[in-house]
Design a protein around this motif. Structure first.
Motif, PDB file in Angstrom:
ATOM      1  N   TRP A  35     -21.919 -70.841 -73.801  1.00 39.47           N
ATOM      2  CA  TRP A  35     -23.153 -70.302 -73.251  1.00 39.47           C
ATOM      3  C   TRP A  35     -24.324 -70.739 -74.110  1.00 39.47           C
ATOM      4  O   TRP A  35     -24.244 -70.705 -75.339  1.00 39.47           O
ATOM      5  CB  TRP A  35     -23.077 -68.783 -73.178  1.00 39.47           C
ATOM      6  CG  TRP A  35     -22.095 -68.306 -72.161  1.00 39.47           C
ATOM      7  CD1 TRP A  35     -20.744 -68.168 -72.327  1.00 39.47           C
ATOM      8  CD2 TRP A  35     -22.371 -67.939 -70.817  1.00 39.47           C
ATOM      9  NE1 TRP A  35     -20.169 -67.731 -71.160  1.00 39.47           N
ATOM     10  CE2 TRP A  35     -21.151 -67.576 -70.214  1.00 39.47           C
ATOM     11  CE3 TRP A  35     -23.540 -67.877 -70.055  1.00 39.47           C
ATOM     12  CZ2 TRP A  35     -21.070 -67.156 -68.899  1.00 39.47           C
ATOM     13  CZ3 TRP A  35     -23.456 -67.452 -68.743  1.00 39.47           C
ATOM     14  CH2 TRP A  35     -22.233 -67.096 -68.174  1.00 39.47           C
ATOM     15  N   ALA A  36     -25.405 -71.137 -73.454  1.00 38.34           N
ATOM     16  CA  ALA A  36     -26.574 -71.650 -74.163  1.00 38.34           C
ATOM     17  C   ALA A  36     -27.816 -71.419 -73.314  1.00 38.34           C
ATOM     18  O   ALA A  36     -27.734 -70.965 -72.178  1.00 38.34           O
ATOM     19  CB  ALA A  36     -26.398 -73.146 -74.429  1.00 38.34           C
ATOM     20  N   PHE A  37     -28.958 -71.757 -73.878  1.00 37.95           N
ATOM     21  CA  PHE A  37     -30.182 -71.795 -73.093  1.00 37.95           C
ATOM     22  C   PHE A  37     -30.101 -72.994 -72.158  1.00 37.95           C
ATOM     23  O   PHE A  37     -29.459 -73.995 -72.492  1.00 37.95           O
ATOM     24  CB  PHE A  37     -31.403 -71.982 -73.993  1.00 37.95           C
ATOM     25  CG  PHE A  37     -31.641 -70.884 -74.994  1.00 37.95           C
ATOM     26  CD1 PHE A  37     -31.488 -69.551 -74.668  1.00 37.95           C
ATOM     27  CD2 PHE A  37     -32.041 -71.206 -76.275  1.00 37.95           C
ATOM     28  CE1 PHE A  37     -31.728 -68.551 -75.594  1.00 37.95           C
ATOM     29  CE2 PHE A  37     -32.292 -70.220 -77.210  1.00 37.95           C
ATOM     30  CZ  PHE A  37     -32.132 -68.891 -76.875  1.00 37.95           C
ATOM     31  N   PRO A  38     -30.765 -72.938 -71.015  1.00 34.69           N
ATOM     32  CA  PRO A  38     -30.879 -74.153 -70.203  1.00 34.69           C
ATOM     33  C   PRO A  38     -31.544 -75.245 -71.043  1.00 34.69           C
ATOM     34  O   PRO A  38     -32.489 -74.970 -71.780  1.00 34.69           O
ATOM     35  CB  PRO A  38     -31.791 -73.730 -69.050  1.00 34.69           C
ATOM     36  CG  PRO A  38     -31.697 -72.241 -69.013  1.00 34.69           C
ATOM     37  CD  PRO A  38     -31.464 -71.801 -70.422  1.00 34.69           C
ATOM     38  N   GLY A  39     -31.035 -76.455 -70.942  1.00 34.60           N
ATOM     39  CA  GLY A  39     -31.631 -77.528 -71.732  1.00 34.60           C
ATOM     40  C   GLY A  39     -30.887 -78.830 -71.569  1.00 34.60           C
ATOM     41  O   GLY A  39     -29.870 -78.903 -70.871  1.00 34.60           O
ATOM     42  N   GLY A 120     -22.361 -60.744 -78.427  1.00 35.61           N
ATOM     43  CA  GLY A 120     -21.029 -60.847 -79.020  1.00 35.61           C
ATOM     44  C   GLY A 120     -19.931 -61.104 -78.007  1.00 35.61           C
ATOM     45  O   GLY A 120     -18.858 -61.591 -78.352  1.00 35.61           O
ATOM     46  N   GLY A 121     -20.181 -60.813 -76.752  1.00 34.23           N
ATOM     47  CA  GLY A 121     -19.190 -61.033 -75.707  1.00 34.23           C
ATOM     48  C   GLY A 121     -19.211 -62.433 -75.123  1.00 34.23           C
ATOM     49  O   GLY A 121     -18.469 -62.712 -74.188  1.00 34.23           O
ATOM     50  N   TYR A 122     -20.035 -63.317 -75.678  1.00 33.38           N
ATOM     51  CA  TYR A 122     -20.190 -64.673 -75.155  1.00 33.38           C
ATOM     52  C   TYR A 122     -19.811 -65.702 -76.218  1.00 33.38           C
ATOM     53  O   TYR A 122     -20.096 -65.515 -77.396  1.00 33.38           O
ATOM     54  CB  TYR A 122     -21.645 -64.912 -74.726  1.00 33.38           C
ATOM     55  CG  TYR A 122     -22.053 -64.115 -73.522  1.00 33.38           C
ATOM     56  CD1 TYR A 122     -22.030 -64.676 -72.256  1.00 33.38           C
ATOM     57  CD2 TYR A 122     -22.458 -62.781 -73.642  1.00 33.38           C
ATOM     58  CE1 TYR A 122     -22.404 -63.950 -71.133  1.00 33.38           C
ATOM     59  CE2 TYR A 122     -22.834 -62.040 -72.529  1.00 33.38           C
ATOM     60  CZ  TYR A 122     -22.795 -62.630 -71.289  1.00 33.38           C
ATOM     61  OH  TYR A 122     -23.150 -61.904 -70.185  1.00 33.38           O
ATOM     62  N   ASP A 123     -19.190 -66.796 -75.768  1.00 30.42           N
ATOM     63  CA  ASP A 123     -18.911 -67.942 -76.638  1.00 30.42           C
ATOM     64  C   ASP A 123     -20.183 -68.782 -76.670  1.00 30.42           C
ATOM     65  O   ASP A 123     -20.453 -69.551 -75.737  1.00 30.42           O
ATOM     66  CB  ASP A 123     -17.729 -68.743 -76.083  1.00 30.42           C
ATOM     67  CG  ASP A 123     -17.336 -69.905 -76.961  1.00 30.42           C
ATOM     68  OD1 ASP A 123     -17.794 -69.974 -78.124  1.00 30.42           O
ATOM     69  OD2 ASP A 123     -16.573 -70.769 -76.481  1.00 30.42           O
ATOM     70  N   LEU A 124     -20.986 -68.595 -77.716  1.00 28.24           N
ATOM     71  CA  LEU A 124     -22.328 -69.174 -77.774  1.00 28.24           C
ATOM     72  C   LEU A 124     -22.355 -70.556 -78.410  1.00 28.24           C
ATOM     73  O   LEU A 124     -21.595 -70.831 -79.351  1.00 28.24           O
ATOM     74  CB  LEU A 124     -23.263 -68.262 -78.564  1.00 28.24           C
ATOM     75  CG  LEU A 124     -23.500 -66.871 -77.998  1.00 28.24           C
ATOM     76  CD1 LEU A 124     -24.341 -66.049 -78.968  1.00 28.24           C
ATOM     77  CD2 LEU A 124     -24.168 -66.941 -76.637  1.00 28.24           C
ATOM     78  N   ALA A 125     -23.265 -71.380 -77.933  1.00 23.55           N
ATOM     79  CA  ALA A 125     -23.549 -72.665 -78.562  1.00 23.55           C
ATOM     80  C   ALA A 125     -24.167 -72.409 -79.940  1.00 23.55           C
ATOM     81  O   ALA A 125     -24.684 -71.312 -80.202  1.00 23.55           O
ATOM     82  CB  ALA A 125     -24.520 -73.465 -77.693  1.00 23.55           C
TER      83      ALA A 125
END
Length: 142
Positions: A35-39, A120-125
């Motif tokens: 998961w990330a910002f649009p880009g 915390g519930g997301y697999d972040l970039a």
């Protein structure tokens, strides 16, 4: 084998907010699922903020009013031997969402408004949690 990519490359992202929540997209291209910002990439001759607006529209079908540069963030990946295989410098822009709801498009599998307390519930970039915290502080000061 060394990468043929000339390093570093320039990218943009859009930290877009509405009602205290931030827009995140789930990537459909490598690295898939994070998961990330649009880009994405900056096209030749394209201004950074224009690139951020284009990527936001391409990935989430959204517009935004940008208030400026949130920060510059490095994304660096290395192979097993330590060789740099990916190096992006991402210019991240802060903005308030325009009308409508996000709809995953282009290279996004999903697009959601996320409460910063639930990250915390997301697999972040890389750098997303830090950028969200910085953006939240800036928006609170406004």
């Amino acid at each position: 084998m060394p990468s043929s990519q000339h390093l570093p490359k320039l990218g943009v992202s859009a930290s877009i907010w509405r009602d205290g929540k931030v827009l995140l997209v789930q990537r459909a291209k490598p690295p898939v699922g994070i998961w990330a910002f649009p880009g994405g990439h900056v096209e030749p001759g394209e201004r950074l903020e224009e690139a951020a607006a284009r990527e936001l529209m391409e990935e989430a079908g959204m517009t935004a009013t940008f208030s400026g540069l949130l920060g510059l963030y490095d994304v660096i990946r290395r192979d097993g031997s330590g060789l740099v295989t990916v190096h992006y410098v991402i210019a991240c822009y802060l903005g308030i969402a325009g009308p409508g709801e996000p709809l995953a498009a282009s290279d996004a599998m999903a697009a959601h408004w996320v409460d910063p307390a639930q990250l915390g519930g997301y697999d972040l970039a890389p750098n997303i949690a830090d950028a969200v915290a910085k953006a939240k502080d800036l928006l609170t000061q406004s």
